[in-house]
Design an enzyme around this catalytic site. Structure first.
Site, PDB file in Angstrom:
ATOM      1  N   HIS A  62      37.039 165.631 -74.897  1.00 37.00           N
ATOM      2  CA  HIS A  62      37.115 166.714 -73.909  1.00 37.00           C
ATOM      3  C   HIS A  62      38.002 167.861 -74.382  1.00 37.00           C
ATOM      4  O   HIS A  62      38.840 167.714 -75.273  1.00 37.00           O
ATOM      5  CB  HIS A  62      37.646 166.175 -72.583  1.00 37.00           C
ATOM      6  N   HIS A 122      37.235 160.530 -74.211  1.00 35.34           N
ATOM      7  CA  HIS A 122      38.660 160.842 -74.254  1.00 35.34           C
ATOM      8  C   HIS A 122      39.296 160.275 -75.518  1.00 35.34           C
ATOM      9  O   HIS A 122      38.761 159.343 -76.140  1.00 35.34           O
ATOM     10  CB  HIS A 122      39.349 160.249 -73.026  1.00 35.34           C
TER      11      HIS A 122
END
Length: 217
Positions: free
Chosen positions: A9, A150
């Site tokens: 991200h 992530h």
């Protein structure tokens, strides 16, 4: 064959303010929005079939920019979300060595055995990531897919891709925000890593790792 683009991200406010985010739902930072503009252009001429994302806001926002020229449905998968780090979450990186000395040592030096108070273990993250990714790959034969996840979760899965145990996690450097890994899977779902954690789309001033200290602490 399946082509996978695995993306971390964009920079979020936790990265800027240097606290442990984990599964906290934190907004993308102003620099993160600039990173997303550059990531969007990287994928402008790449045809995608499906986009999967962690349901956390920083991942969904990243997925929307990857999807800018594609107009695909965004498929939210909770199992590819970031580690739930319990007592670590929301605490400044600089406070963690004092508050949780043993757990912080494990985070730095012994990541395969890391588990914060009231949090999930690194092995739990590995197991859910591998299971979810195997399902995604098996359901997308002859397609090109993007998965937005992530930093920590991606590192566990990279151990799997490289045929390494979780003990290898500490040797994998942190990926910059919006970094991309490309992996091609053959018909037997065997992975061939084309590249890992590439951030060549980012201009120097939009790098997170160049200016942040959190990943070095």
């Amino acid at each position: 064959m399946v082509k996978l683009y695995l993306i971390r991200h964009a920079e979020s406010m936790g990265n800027v303010e240097e606290f442990f985010q984990g599964s906290l739902d934190v907004e993308v930072s102003p620099k993160g929005l600039k990173q997303l503009e550059e990531l969007k252009e990287r994928f402008k001429n790449i045809t995608l079939d499906r986009i999967y994302t962690s349901p956390l806001k920083r991942a969904v926002k990243t997925a929307r920019y990857v999807n800018f020229y594609q107009h695909l449905e965004l498929i939210r998968i909770p199992e590819i979300s970031e580690i739930n780090a319990g007592g670590f979450q929301g605490k400044k990186w600089s406070d963690l060595p004092v508050a949780y000395p043993q757990e912080f040592h494990d985070w730095k030096e012994n990541q395969e055995n890391f588990q914060s108070p009231d949090g999930e273990s690194m092995k739990d993250v590995y197991n859910r990531m591998v299971s979810a990714m195997n399902k995604i790959i098996s359901e997308n034969q002859n397609k090109t897919v993007v998965v937005i996840s992530h930093g920590c979760a991606i590192k566990t899965y990279q151990c799997y891709l490289m045929g390494k145990s979780l003990s290898y996690m500490s040797q994998i450097g942190w990926a910059d925000n919006t970094s991309v890994s490309e992996v091609v899977f053959d018909d037997d779902l065997k992975p061939d890593i084309i590249y890992l954690n590439d951030s060549s789309h980012l201009s120097e001033e939009n790098s997170t790792l160049k200016y942040s200290q959190w990943c070095r602490k």
